[in-house]
Design a protein around this motif. Structure first.
Motif, mmCIF file in Angstrom:
data_model
loop_
_atom_site.group_PDB
_atom_site.id
_atom_site.type_symbol
_atom_site.label_atom_id
_atom_site.label_comp_id
_atom_site.label_asym_id
_atom_site.label_seq_id
_atom_site.Cartn_x
_atom_site.Cartn_y
_atom_site.Cartn_z
ATOM 1 N N TYR A 6 0.837 -1.203 0.000
ATOM 2 C CA TYR A 6 0.000 0.000 0.000
ATOM 3 C C TYR A 6 0.874 1.256 0.000
ATOM 4 O O TYR A 6 0.640 2.175 -0.793
ATOM 5 N N MET A 7 1.882 1.305 0.881
ATOM 6 C CA MET A 7 2.775 2.467 0.960
ATOM 7 C C MET A 7 3.444 2.735 -0.389
ATOM 8 O O MET A 7 3.519 3.876 -0.850
ATOM 9 N N LEU A 8 3.958 1.668 -1.005
ATOM 10 C CA LEU A 8 4.669 1.818 -2.272
ATOM 11 C C LEU A 8 3.734 2.268 -3.390
ATOM 12 O O LEU A 8 4.076 3.129 -4.200
ATOM 13 N N ARG A 9 2.537 1.702 -3.440
ATOM 14 C CA ARG A 9 1.572 2.078 -4.480
ATOM 15 C C ARG A 9 1.092 3.509 -4.294
ATOM 16 O O ARG A 9 0.901 4.233 -5.273
ATOM 17 N N GLU A 10 0.899 3.921 -3.052
ATOM 18 C CA GLU A 10 0.493 5.300 -2.778
ATOM 19 C C GLU A 10 1.564 6.285 -3.247
ATOM 20 O O GLU A 10 1.245 7.414 -3.616
ATOM 21 N N ALA A 11 2.818 5.850 -3.230
ATOM 22 C CA ALA A 11 3.922 6.707 -3.678
ATOM 23 C C ALA A 11 4.102 6.651 -5.198
ATOM 24 O O ALA A 11 5.028 7.260 -5.733
ATOM 25 N N GLY A 12 3.234 5.900 -5.899
ATOM 26 C CA GLY A 12 3.268 5.873 -7.355
ATOM 27 C C GLY A 12 4.024 4.706 -7.968
ATOM 28 O O GLY A 12 4.201 4.651 -9.183
ATOM 29 N N HIS A 13 4.446 3.753 -7.145
ATOM 30 C CA HIS A 13 5.184 2.599 -7.665
ATOM 31 C C HIS A 13 4.222 1.471 -8.020
ATOM 32 O O HIS A 13 3.141 1.354 -7.452
ATOM 33 N N ILE A 14 4.632 0.647 -8.955
ATOM 34 C CA ILE A 14 3.909 -0.579 -9.289
ATOM 35 C C ILE A 14 4.586 -1.684 -8.499
ATOM 36 O O ILE A 14 5.813 -1.787 -8.495
ATOM 37 N N THR A 15 3.788 -2.503 -7.813
ATOM 38 C CA THR A 15 4.399 -3.578 -7.030
ATOM 39 C C THR A 15 3.921 -4.942 -7.521
ATOM 40 O O THR A 15 2.789 -5.088 -7.976
ATOM 41 N N TYR A 16 4.835 -5.887 -7.444
ATOM 42 C CA TYR A 16 4.533 -7.282 -7.771
ATOM 43 C C TYR A 16 4.598 -8.092 -6.489
ATOM 44 O O TYR A 16 5.537 -7.960 -5.709
ATOM 45 N N ASP A 17 3.595 -8.933 -6.284
ATOM 46 C CA ASP A 17 3.412 -9.651 -5.029
ATOM 47 C C ASP A 17 3.463 -11.157 -5.255
ATOM 48 O O ASP A 17 2.617 -11.703 -5.960
ATOM 49 N N PHE A 18 4.438 -11.806 -4.641
ATOM 50 C CA PHE A 18 4.562 -13.266 -4.791
ATOM 51 C C PHE A 18 3.321 -13.990 -4.281
ATOM 52 O O PHE A 18 3.020 -15.107 -4.705
ATOM 53 N N ARG A 19 2.557 -13.376 -3.397
ATOM 54 C CA ARG A 19 1.370 -14.014 -2.822
ATOM 55 C C ARG A 19 0.221 -14.123 -3.819
ATOM 56 O O ARG A 19 -0.736 -14.865 -3.589
ATOM 57 N N ASP A 20 0.306 -13.387 -4.941
ATOM 58 C CA ASP A 20 -0.764 -13.440 -5.935
ATOM 59 C C ASP A 20 -0.942 -14.837 -6.514
ATOM 60 O O ASP A 20 -2.006 -15.165 -7.021
ATOM 61 N N HIS A 21 0.094 -15.637 -6.461
ATOM 62 C CA HIS A 21 0.020 -17.013 -6.963
ATOM 63 C C HIS A 21 -0.791 -17.898 -6.028
ATOM 64 O O HIS A 21 -1.430 -18.846 -6.457
ATOM 65 N N GLY A 22 -0.756 -17.586 -4.757
ATOM 66 C CA GLY A 22 -1.389 -18.442 -3.756
ATOM 67 C C GLY A 22 -0.408 -19.508 -3.297
ATOM 68 O O GLY A 22 0.671 -19.670 -3.856
ATOM 69 N N ARG A 23 -0.783 -20.218 -2.277
ATOM 70 C CA ARG A 23 0.083 -21.278 -1.745
ATOM 71 C C ARG A 23 -0.042 -22.528 -2.606
ATOM 72 O O ARG A 23 -1.113 -22.838 -3.103
ATOM 73 N N SER A 24 1.053 -23.239 -2.765
ATOM 74 C CA SER A 24 1.063 -24.434 -3.602
ATOM 75 C C SER A 24 2.233 -25.320 -3.205
ATOM 76 O O SER A 24 3.248 -24.835 -2.692
ATOM 77 N N ASP A 25 2.083 -26.603 -3.438
ATOM 78 C CA ASP A 25 3.186 -27.548 -3.218
ATOM 79 C C ASP A 25 3.981 -27.774 -4.500
ATOM 80 O O ASP A 25 4.960 -28.506 -4.496
ATOM 81 N N ASP A 26 3.540 -27.171 -5.596
ATOM 82 C CA ASP A 26 4.227 -27.324 -6.877
ATOM 83 C C ASP A 26 5.329 -26.266 -6.974
ATOM 84 O O ASP A 26 5.108 -25.141 -7.417
ATOM 85 N N PHE A 27 6.526 -26.648 -6.543
ATOM 86 C CA PHE A 27 7.634 -25.694 -6.477
ATOM 87 C C PHE A 27 8.030 -25.157 -7.845
ATOM 88 O O PHE A 27 8.420 -24.000 -7.970
ATOM 89 N N GLN A 28 7.934 -25.976 -8.889
ATOM 90 C CA GLN A 28 8.276 -25.489 -10.224
ATOM 91 C C GLN A 28 7.308 -24.398 -10.679
ATOM 92 O O GLN A 28 7.712 -23.395 -11.261
ATOM 93 N N GLU A 29 6.045 -24.599 -10.391
ATOM 94 C CA GLU A 29 5.032 -23.616 -10.755
ATOM 95 C C GLU A 29 5.271 -22.300 -10.006
ATOM 96 O O GLU A 29 5.214 -21.213 -10.593
ATOM 97 N N ILE A 30 5.568 -22.390 -8.728
ATOM 98 C CA ILE A 30 5.839 -21.200 -7.924
ATOM 99 C C ILE A 30 7.076 -20.479 -8.463
ATOM 100 O O ILE A 30 7.075 -19.252 -8.622
#
Length: 146
Positions: A20-44
């Motif tokens: 939130y802080m970074l986006r409010e300052a005008g930055h685009i952020t990428y979030d590893f959590r968008d993938h969700g949790r998974s046991d498929d390490f290659q996919e992650i």
């Protein structure tokens, strides 16, 4: 600036605040959590690599896991900026000196903003165009260009 935020799932709540802080300052952020949790390490790994590849830099949020440190290392190795911040106690590592900033989260946005002018100069040095704010004959970006 496009920033990949690397951390641990254990920092879930705090990561929301940092994004939130970074986006409010005008930055685009990428979030590893968008993938969700998974046991498929290659996919992650593929998902995270795509996000990391699109990013101009990395924010490493401590305490963190080994994967996050590898992601920060990839950024450093590819000459992209790394900004380290923390949300709770953590063990300091000497190689954190390789980062462009090591600051508490309250100072993160300011540290990134202080870094941006040097990014413009580095881009000029690597053959990328000037930011366009100077006249060609009096370009301040040429100072220190290789």
């Amino acid at each position: 600036m496009k920033l990949y935020v690397a951390s641990s799932w254990k920092n879930d709540y705090e990561l929301d605040e940092i994004h939130y802080m970074l986006r409010e300052a005008g930055h685009i952020t990428y979030d590893f959590r968008d993938h969700g949790r998974s046991d498929d390490f290659q996919e992650i790994a593929k998902f995270d690599w795509k996000l990391l590849d699109k990013a101009d830099g990395v924010v490493l949020v401590l305490p963190s896991n080994q994967s996050s440190h590898i992601e920060a290392g990839v950024a450093i190795g590819s000459q992209r900026p790394v900004f380290i911040t923390w949300v709770s106690e953590h063990k300091y590592e000497p190689m954190y000196l390789w980062a462009n900033a090591y600051v508490p989260k309250e100072e993160l946005v300011e540290a990134i903003e202080r870094y941006l002018p040097s990014l413009i100069h580095d881009e000029y040095a690597y053959g990328k165009p000037c930011h366009g704010m100077c006249s060609e004959e009096n370009c301040q970006c040429k100072v220190g260009a290789i």
